[in-house]
Write a protein that holds these residues in place. Structure first.
Motif, PDB file in Angstrom:
ATOM      1  N   LEU A  13       0.823  -1.211   0.000  1.00 16.96           N
ATOM      2  CA  LEU A  13       0.000   0.000   0.000  1.00 16.96           C
ATOM      3  C   LEU A  13       0.855   1.258   0.000  1.00 16.96           C
ATOM      4  O   LEU A  13       0.528   2.243  -0.677  1.00 16.96           O
ATOM      5  CB  LEU A  13      -0.931   0.005   1.213  1.00 16.96           C
ATOM      6  N   ALA A  18       0.845   4.066  -2.838  1.00 21.23           N
ATOM      7  CA  ALA A  18       0.631   5.473  -2.502  1.00 21.23           C
ATOM      8  C   ALA A  18       1.758   6.346  -3.042  1.00 21.23           C
ATOM      9  O   ALA A  18       1.511   7.448  -3.547  1.00 21.23           O
ATOM     10  CB  ALA A  18       0.521   5.637  -0.988  1.00 21.23           C
ATOM     11  N   ALA A  31       1.291   9.227  -5.743  1.00 20.95           N
ATOM     12  CA  ALA A  31       1.724  10.594  -5.469  1.00 20.95           C
ATOM     13  C   ALA A  31       2.654  11.106  -6.566  1.00 20.95           C
ATOM     14  O   ALA A  31       2.583  12.270  -6.961  1.00 20.95           O
ATOM     15  CB  ALA A  31       2.420  10.670  -4.116  1.00 20.95           C
ATOM     16  N   GLY A  54       1.026  14.933  -1.470  1.00 20.73           N
ATOM     17  CA  GLY A  54       1.160  13.494  -1.642  1.00 20.73           C
ATOM     18  C   GLY A  54       2.414  12.951  -1.000  1.00 20.73           C
ATOM     19  O   GLY A  54       2.405  11.891  -0.376  1.00 20.73           O
ATOM     20  N   VAL A 114       2.685  10.191   2.045  1.00 23.77           N
ATOM     21  CA  VAL A 114       3.489   8.974   1.894  1.00 23.77           C
ATOM     22  C   VAL A 114       4.540   8.901   2.988  1.00 23.77           C
ATOM     23  O   VAL A 114       4.802   7.827   3.546  1.00 23.77           O
ATOM     24  CB  VAL A 114       4.122   8.911   0.489  1.00 23.77           C
ATOM     25  N   LEU A 124       2.816   7.815   6.133  1.00 20.92           N
ATOM     26  CA  LEU A 124       2.488   6.391   6.061  1.00 20.92           C
ATOM     27  C   LEU A 124       3.738   5.535   6.279  1.00 20.92           C
ATOM     28  O   LEU A 124       3.687   4.510   6.973  1.00 20.92           O
ATOM     29  CB  LEU A 124       1.849   6.059   4.716  1.00 20.92           C
TER      30      LEU A 124
END
Length: 110
Positions: free
Chosen positions: A37, A41, A45, A71, A75, A78
């Motif tokens: 994931l 992502a 982005a 973005g 990221v 995350l």
């Protein structure tokens, strides 16, 4: 021939071993999914952002917090969260292995 008590101890130790293996497999699957994931992502982005511009050295901090860098910031957050989860899971597993090894060591010395 083993006694019934020895057989029951062997069964419970095998049950604990397979439960720990299932948990390790589940943890590996979660980490793989989270990593995938994160990669998706990042690619998403990069696709939204388009070609990168070279900012002036004095405006680098403002560029990172600017609207077109959203973005990348998501990221990065995350990735940081994934690192925290992986570290906590690894520590929990290490502690579980140490407690299991300590318990087996005590049983073997008796």
């Amino acid at each position: 021939m083993r006694t019934i008590q020895e057989q029951m101890q062997e069964i419970t130790s095998r049950k604990a071993y397979y439960a720990a293996r299932r948990e390790a497999r589940r943890l590996t699957q979660w980490m793989t999914g989270l990593g995938a994931l994160l990669l998706i992502a990042l690619l998403f982005a990069l696709e939204i952002k388009g070609p990168a511009r070279q900012p002036a050295a004095s405006t680098l901090g403002a560029t990172i917090l600017g609207p077109e860098a959203g973005g990348y910031v998501i990221v990065a957050l995350l990735a940081f969260a994934l690192g925290i989860v992986a570290t906590l899971a690894t520590q929990k597993r290490r502690k579980m292995n140490q407690s299991r090894t300590g318990a087996e060591g005590k049983e073997q010395t008796k």
